[in-house]
Motif scaffolding. Structure first.
Motif, PDB file in Angstrom:
ATOM      1  N   LYS A 109       0.809  -1.168   0.160  1.00  0.00           N
ATOM      2  CA  LYS A 109       0.134  -0.172  -0.046  1.00  0.00           C
ATOM      3  C   LYS A 109       0.988   1.234  -0.191  1.00  0.00           C
ATOM      4  N   GLU A 110       1.826   1.362   0.845  1.00  0.00           N
ATOM      5  CA  GLU A 110       2.613   2.394   0.865  1.00  0.00           C
ATOM      6  C   GLU A 110       3.529   2.794  -0.428  1.00  0.00           C
ATOM      7  N   LYS A 111       3.600   1.566  -1.148  1.00  0.00           N
ATOM      8  CA  LYS A 111       4.612   1.588  -2.260  1.00  0.00           C
ATOM      9  C   LYS A 111       4.028   1.806  -3.572  1.00  0.00           C
ATOM     10  N   TYR A 112       2.787   0.992  -3.680  1.00  0.00           N
ATOM     11  CA  TYR A 112       2.146   1.167  -4.964  1.00  0.00           C
ATOM     12  C   TYR A 112       0.842   1.527  -5.007  1.00  0.00           C
ATOM     13  N   SER A 113       0.166   2.319  -3.955  1.00  0.00           N
ATOM     14  CA  SER A 113      -1.138   2.826  -3.694  1.00  0.00           C
ATOM     15  C   SER A 113      -1.550   3.741  -4.844  1.00  0.00           C
ATOM     16  N   GLU A 114      -0.485   4.546  -5.599  1.00  0.00           N
ATOM     17  CA  GLU A 114      -1.028   5.412  -6.634  1.00  0.00           C
ATOM     18  C   GLU A 114      -0.566   4.820  -7.908  1.00  0.00           C
ATOM     19  N   GLN A 115      -0.235   3.557  -8.055  1.00  0.00           N
ATOM     20  CA  GLN A 115       0.244   3.088  -9.387  1.00  0.00           C
ATOM     21  C   GLN A 115      -1.050   2.492 -10.027  1.00  0.00           C
ATOM     22  N   MET A 116      -1.185   2.795 -11.346  1.00  0.00           N
ATOM     23  CA  MET A 116      -2.246   2.356 -12.117  1.00  0.00           C
ATOM     24  C   MET A 116      -1.705   1.504 -13.063  1.00  0.00           C
ATOM     25  N   ILE A 117      -2.419   0.089 -13.174  1.00  0.00           N
ATOM     26  CA  ILE A 117      -1.991  -0.840 -13.977  1.00  0.00           C
ATOM     27  C   ILE A 117      -2.871  -0.772 -15.232  1.00  0.00           C
ATOM     28  N   ARG A 118      -2.214  -0.728 -16.444  1.00  0.00           N
ATOM     29  CA  ARG A 118      -3.115  -0.707 -17.667  1.00  0.00           C
ATOM     30  C   ARG A 118      -3.307  -2.339 -18.035  1.00  0.00           C
ATOM     31  N   PHE A 119      -4.479  -2.723 -18.354  1.00  0.00           N
ATOM     32  CA  PHE A 119      -4.374  -4.191 -18.585  1.00  0.00           C
ATOM     33  C   PHE A 119      -3.917  -4.207 -20.209  1.00  0.00           C
ATOM     34  N   ASN A 120      -3.278  -5.461 -20.375  1.00  0.00           N
ATOM     35  CA  ASN A 120      -2.673  -5.516 -21.495  1.00  0.00           C
ATOM     36  C   ASN A 120      -2.853  -7.120 -21.441  1.00  0.00           C
ATOM     37  N   PRO A 121      -2.492  -8.219 -22.586  1.00  0.00           N
ATOM     38  CA  PRO A 121      -2.412  -9.453 -22.426  1.00  0.00           C
ATOM     39  C   PRO A 121      -1.407  -9.933 -21.592  1.00  0.00           C
ATOM     40  N   TYR A 122      -0.116  -9.185 -21.225  1.00  0.00           N
ATOM     41  CA  TYR A 122       0.564  -9.747 -20.285  1.00  0.00           C
ATOM     42  C   TYR A 122       0.105  -9.551 -18.857  1.00  0.00           C
ATOM     43  N   ALA A 123      -0.179  -8.527 -18.691  1.00  0.00           N
ATOM     44  CA  ALA A 123      -0.980  -8.023 -17.106  1.00  0.00           C
ATOM     45  C   ALA A 123      -2.171  -9.141 -16.831  1.00  0.00           C
ATOM     46  N   VAL A 124      -3.027  -9.316 -17.826  1.00  0.00           N
ATOM     47  CA  VAL A 124      -4.118 -10.037 -17.673  1.00  0.00           C
ATOM     48  C   VAL A 124      -3.496 -11.332 -17.134  1.00  0.00           C
ATOM     49  N   LYS A 125      -2.676 -12.091 -18.366  1.00  0.00           N
ATOM     50  CA  LYS A 125      -2.221 -13.294 -17.787  1.00  0.00           C
ATOM     51  C   LYS A 125      -1.531 -13.610 -16.578  1.00  0.00           C
TER      52      LYS A 125
ATOM     53  N   ARG B 171      12.181 -22.531 -25.814  1.00  0.00           N
ATOM     54  CA  ARG B 171      10.690 -23.081 -26.131  1.00  0.00           C
ATOM     55  C   ARG B 171      10.204 -22.091 -27.125  1.00  0.00           C
ATOM     56  N   PHE B 172      11.274 -21.871 -28.259  1.00  0.00           N
ATOM     57  CA  PHE B 172      10.728 -21.120 -29.203  1.00  0.00           C
ATOM     58  C   PHE B 172       9.862 -21.833 -30.226  1.00  0.00           C
ATOM     59  N   ASN B 173       8.823 -21.464 -30.968  1.00  0.00           N
ATOM     60  CA  ASN B 173       7.987 -22.264 -31.890  1.00  0.00           C
ATOM     61  C   ASN B 173       8.595 -22.124 -33.212  1.00  0.00           C
ATOM     62  N   ASP B 174       9.548 -21.551 -33.272  1.00  0.00           N
ATOM     63  CA  ASP B 174      10.305 -21.128 -34.615  1.00  0.00           C
ATOM     64  C   ASP B 174       9.253 -20.576 -35.525  1.00  0.00           C
ATOM     65  N   PHE B 175       8.252 -19.623 -34.963  1.00  0.00           N
ATOM     66  CA  PHE B 175       7.495 -18.842 -36.059  1.00  0.00           C
ATOM     67  C   PHE B 175       7.459 -17.270 -35.623  1.00  0.00           C
ATOM     68  N   VAL B 176       7.615 -16.474 -36.313  1.00  0.00           N
ATOM     69  CA  VAL B 176       7.722 -15.304 -36.449  1.00  0.00           C
ATOM     70  C   VAL B 176       6.584 -14.710 -37.507  1.00  0.00           C
ATOM     71  N   GLU B 177       5.839 -13.841 -37.254  1.00  0.00           N
ATOM     72  CA  GLU B 177       4.739 -13.067 -38.279  1.00  0.00           C
ATOM     73  C   GLU B 177       5.001 -11.736 -38.345  1.00  0.00           C
TER      74      GLU B 177
ATOM     75  N   HIS C 153       4.720 -17.464 -24.317  1.00  0.00           N
ATOM     76  CA  HIS C 153       4.197 -16.410 -24.669  1.00  0.00           C
ATOM     77  C   HIS C 153       4.118 -16.196 -26.057  1.00  0.00           C
ATOM     78  N   GLN C 154       3.038 -15.680 -26.546  1.00  0.00           N
ATOM     79  CA  GLN C 154       3.018 -15.066 -27.962  1.00  0.00           C
ATOM     80  C   GLN C 154       2.767 -13.584 -27.522  1.00  0.00           C
ATOM     81  N   PHE C 155       3.496 -12.888 -28.403  1.00  0.00           N
ATOM     82  CA  PHE C 155       3.399 -11.404 -28.118  1.00  0.00           C
ATOM     83  C   PHE C 155       3.948 -10.617 -29.244  1.00  0.00           C
ATOM     84  N   VAL C 156       3.603  -9.183 -29.669  1.00  0.00           N
ATOM     85  CA  VAL C 156       4.022  -8.384 -30.502  1.00  0.00           C
ATOM     86  C   VAL C 156       5.212  -7.363 -30.206  1.00  0.00           C
TER      87      VAL C 156
END
Length: 262
Positions: free
Chosen positions: A9-25, A163-169, A215-218
């Motif tokens: 509470k003392e350290k993070y009470s004012e910090q806002m998290i913006r949801f993205n795929p990483y935060a959701v997971k 654990r790379f799936n050898d795929f980049v788009e 993870h799959q990410f941009v």
């Protein structure tokens, strides 16, 4: 536990998290189970931002519906949220009472409205979820600085360890095409682009999606150099900003390879 929650509470009470795929997971948010109750109305919501004192929600509503719900501004409401941590078998279901302090249409988004709710009291479970996430996120930012400029050449052995799936788009002009990952680091990657395609110029931004088992990410890379290979393909080198998924993968890779050497 009480001491840790107080520290959060003392350290993070004012910090806002913006949801993205990483935060959701990482937070284990069960998105489909977020509901906003306004008297007899239950609205299905998509969490947009979250802190220890308020939550910002997105709701699909017509303009007439938004006008209707204006009557609930500055009135009591409640938010239902659910989180499932990887270490837990059962979800943490939260019922948070608060006040609807703001609502209105989202600029540039048809039929999407924003609702902001200030809590009366932030539940201890939510303090812990937010604090654990922000603490881990800070650690990844430190690892980004530690591993900066350590680039690893991609081969079959490295791919197995990462654990790379050898795929980049990649987005080349108006086309999405498969490209090849030549090397990777927390702040830079190199891709091989087929010679038949126009390569981006230095200074341009190239968007690519990387597929790993975890993870799959941009990533959006700033092109720093373009080199023509003997095969006619182009090697494109790019600088990246902080990408938590990539830092997590590289941290795990360096840990695994260091452990094997010992």
């Amino acid at each position: 536990m009480a001491t840790r929650l107080q520290e959060y509470k003392e350290k993070y009470s004012e910090q806002m998290i913006r949801f993205n795929p990483y935060a959701v997971k990482k937070m284990g948010l069960q998105q489909s189970q977020t509901m906003l109750k306004l008297e007899d109305y239950m609205l299905i919501c998509a969490p947009y931002q979250l802190s220890m004192d308020r939550v910002v929600l997105l709701v699909i509503l017509s303009r007439d519906e938004i006008s209707f719900f204006q009557q609930f501004q500055n009135k009591l409401t409640s938010v239902n949220m659910s989180f499932l941590k990887p270490t837990n078998k059962n979800p943490i279901n939260l019922f948070i009472r608060g006040t609807l302090t703001r609502l209105g249409p989202v600029k540039g988004r048809d039929n999407v409205s924003l609702f902001e709710v200030m809590y009366k009291v932030c539940p201890n479970d939510l303090i812990e979820i937010i604090g654990d996430y922000l603490l881990a996120y800070e650690s990844l930012q430190g690892q980004f600085d530690t591993y900066k400029d350590r680039e690893v050449e991609m081969n079959e052995k490295v791919a197995r360890t990462m654990r790379f799936n050898d795929f980049v788009e990649s987005q080349i002009g108006t086309q999405k095409v498969q490209t090849k990952l030549i090397s990777v680091g927390v702040n830079r990657i190199s891709l091989e682009i087929p010679g038949r395609l126009p390569a981006p110029a230095a200074g341009q931004i190239l968007s690519s999606k990387l597929y790993f088992q975890t993870h799959q990410f941009v990533v959006n890379g700033n092109v720093t150099a373009v080199e023509t290979l003997g095969s006619g393909a182009k090697k494109v080198s790019m600088e990246l900003g902080f990408t938590p998924e990539l830092v997590e993968i590289m941290d795990d890779y360096f840990f695994r390879t260091s452990f094997k050497k010992e």
